[in-house]
Design a protein around this motif. Structure first.
Motif, PDB file in Angstrom:
ATOM      1  N   HIS A  38       0.830  -1.210   0.000  1.00 23.57           N
ATOM      2  CA  HIS A  38       0.000   0.000   0.000  1.00 23.57           C
ATOM      3  C   HIS A  38       0.860   1.254   0.000  1.00 23.57           C
ATOM      4  O   HIS A  38       0.556   2.232  -0.689  1.00 23.57           O
ATOM      5  N   ASP A  39       1.944   1.242   0.772  1.00 20.57           N
ATOM      6  CA  ASP A  39       2.825   2.410   0.840  1.00 20.57           C
ATOM      7  C   ASP A  39       3.458   2.694  -0.521  1.00 20.57           C
ATOM      8  O   ASP A  39       3.630   3.857  -0.913  1.00 20.57           O
ATOM      9  N   GLN A  40       3.815   1.632  -1.225  1.00 20.42           N
ATOM     10  CA  GLN A  40       4.404   1.820  -2.550  1.00 20.42           C
ATOM     11  C   GLN A  40       3.373   2.388  -3.528  1.00 20.42           C
ATOM     12  O   GLN A  40       3.674   3.270  -4.330  1.00 20.42           O
ATOM     13  N   ILE A  41       2.157   1.877  -3.450  1.00 18.50           N
ATOM     14  CA  ILE A  41       1.102   2.350  -4.354  1.00 18.50           C
ATOM     15  C   ILE A  41       0.769   3.812  -4.082  1.00 18.50           C
ATOM     16  O   ILE A  41       0.544   4.605  -5.007  1.00 18.50           O
ATOM     17  N   LYS A  42       0.747   4.193  -2.800  1.00 23.77           N
ATOM     18  CA  LYS A  42       0.398   5.572  -2.441  1.00 23.77           C
ATOM     19  C   LYS A  42       1.402   6.586  -2.971  1.00 23.77           C
ATOM     20  O   LYS A  42       1.073   7.759  -3.135  1.00 23.77           O
ATOM     21  N   ALA A  43       2.625   6.152  -3.221  1.00 25.50           N
ATOM     22  CA  ALA A  43       3.668   7.085  -3.646  1.00 25.50           C
ATOM     23  C   ALA A  43       3.382   7.684  -5.018  1.00 25.50           C
ATOM     24  O   ALA A  43       3.879   8.767  -5.343  1.00 25.50           O
TER      25      ALA A  43
ATOM     26  N   GLN B 231      -2.607  -8.926  -8.070  1.00 24.29           N
ATOM     27  CA  GLN B 231      -2.996  -8.875  -9.472  1.00 24.29           C
ATOM     28  C   GLN B 231      -2.075  -7.930 -10.244  1.00 24.29           C
ATOM     29  O   GLN B 231      -1.399  -7.076  -9.670  1.00 24.29           O
ATOM     30  N   ARG B 232      -2.088  -8.074 -11.565  1.00 26.82           N
ATOM     31  CA  ARG B 232      -1.199  -7.280 -12.413  1.00 26.82           C
ATOM     32  C   ARG B 232      -1.463  -5.779 -12.260  1.00 26.82           C
ATOM     33  O   ARG B 232      -0.522  -4.984 -12.190  1.00 26.82           O
ATOM     34  N   PHE B 233      -2.726  -5.404 -12.193  1.00 28.65           N
ATOM     35  CA  PHE B 233      -3.053  -3.975 -12.085  1.00 28.65           C
ATOM     36  C   PHE B 233      -2.445  -3.377 -10.816  1.00 28.65           C
ATOM     37  O   PHE B 233      -1.838  -2.307 -10.843  1.00 28.65           O
ATOM     38  N   THR B 234      -2.597  -4.081  -9.698  1.00 26.17           N
ATOM     39  CA  THR B 234      -2.027  -3.608  -8.437  1.00 26.17           C
ATOM     40  C   THR B 234      -0.508  -3.561  -8.519  1.00 26.17           C
ATOM     41  O   THR B 234       0.128  -2.629  -8.011  1.00 26.17           O
ATOM     42  N   ALA B 235       0.077  -4.565  -9.168  1.00 30.86           N
ATOM     43  CA  ALA B 235       1.531  -4.607  -9.307  1.00 30.86           C
ATOM     44  C   ALA B 235       2.044  -3.418 -10.116  1.00 30.86           C
ATOM     45  O   ALA B 235       3.088  -2.834  -9.796  1.00 30.86           O
ATOM     46  N   MET B 236       1.313  -3.046 -11.159  1.00 31.68           N
ATOM     47  CA  MET B 236       1.718  -1.890 -11.969  1.00 31.68           C
ATOM     48  C   MET B 236       1.741  -0.614 -11.130  1.00 31.68           C
ATOM     49  O   MET B 236       2.677   0.188 -11.226  1.00 31.68           O
ATOM     50  N   LEU B 237       0.721  -0.435 -10.296  1.00 28.31           N
ATOM     51  CA  LEU B 237       0.687   0.757  -9.445  1.00 28.31           C
ATOM     52  C   LEU B 237       1.858   0.763  -8.469  1.00 28.31           C
ATOM     53  O   LEU B 237       2.439   1.816  -8.180  1.00 28.31           O
ATOM     54  N   ALA B 238       2.197  -0.418  -7.947  1.00 27.56           N
ATOM     55  CA  ALA B 238       3.327  -0.512  -7.023  1.00 27.56           C
ATOM     56  C   ALA B 238       4.642  -0.193  -7.732  1.00 27.56           C
ATOM     57  O   ALA B 238       5.523   0.472  -7.168  1.00 27.56           O
TER      58      ALA B 238
END
Length: 280
Positions: free
Chosen positions: A219-224, A260-267
């Motif tokens: 989550h922290d990585q995605i929020k960045a 999932q791939r979508f979440t991984a892309m955001l990270a």
């Protein structure tokens, strides 16, 4: 063909989404108004606060935003807006079903029907109420609607006739002779319980699930990196490191977190922002 609960549910199950996004989509589907005016909503629209959705999902507000972004980018084309002010609920809609061509792709046939399309399955307050017409609510069409709607409202334990009498008195005091039927639903929602009246029992709140360290790290990585800029982030990062390296990073996140791939892309975008490779 008009969209139905079954039609949208089939599309949800056919759409490639994370497990959590599937669950969120069905929760939103469950709250959709299928008749114009149901709970004051337009047809095909659901209303939720983000805190209510997060509680139903058992996730944090931050992760809920990720899931909503996933649904927005999916074939379901979820949209949300808040036209009624800061403290009003968000309005959600699956816009993929607004076009007839899209609906025909997954429809089983024009004879397909759903319980959600029947009048007796929804509490619909439409039309107008003549304040001075009838004093006995059971001689009107509103008695059954009041009884159905009040079960989840503050006036749940108040007699139907009492609700009707107070509604008429409220409008007569203001000189209203004819009002939209939606006023009755709004009046019931704002019901003030008299002192000493037993309050409606409430369900115990669902305890918030504490995210594990790996989930928090993700989550922290995605929020960045703001998810609304994901297309720009992907383009900038691919230009900088190449498509092959970009795909390798996505696969690495999928292996590390099992997402999932979508979440991984955001990270991946968030990691790149934190490393200074791309702009936020």
């Amino acid at each position: 063909m008009e969209p139905t609960t079954g039609l949208i549910l089939r599309r949800i199950t056919q759409t490639e989404l994370s497990v959590s996004a599937h669950k969120l989509a069905t929760i939103i589907l469950d709250g959709i108004a299928w008749k114009e005016g149901y709970n004051g909503l337009s047809r095909g629209t659901a209303a939720f606060t983000l805190s209510a959705l997060a509680e139903k999902m058992g996730v944090s507000r931050q992760y809920l935003t990720v899931l909503l972004t996933e649904l927005e980018a999916s074939q379901l084309q979820l949209t949300r807006q808040k036209p009624n002010g800061k403290y009003a609920p968000w309005l959600f809609r699956f816009t993929a079903f607004d076009e007839a061509d899209e609906i025909e792709d997954v429809a089983s046939g024009r004879d397909d029907t759903s319980l959600s399309r029947k009048d007796y399955n929804k509490t619909v307050f439409s039309g107008h109420i003549n304040i001075n017409a009838v004093s006995n609510v059971f001689q009107t069409c509103w008695a059954d609607l009041i009884k159905a709607a009040k079960t989840v409202l503050p006036c749940w334990n108040v007699d139907t006739q009492v609700i009707w009498d107070r509604f008429l008195a409220f409008n007569r005091a203001r000189g209203n002779e004819k009002v939209p039927a939606g006023f009755l639903l709004g009046f019931m929602r704002r019901w003030r319980t008299a002192p000493g009246t037993a309050a409606q029992p409430k369900e115990a709140p669902t305890p918030q699930r504490t995210p594990d360290p790996k989930e928090r790290e993700l989550h922290d990585q995605i929020k960045a990196a703001p998810s609304s800029n994901r297309q720009f982030h992907a383009s900038d990062l691919c230009s900088k490191i190449g498509m092959a390296a970009y795909e390798a990073r996505v696969l690495e996140v999928i292996r590390q977190f099992g997402c999932q791939r979508f979440t991984a892309m955001l990270a991946v975008h968030g990691r790149a922002v934190l490393a200074g490779e791309i702009a936020r």
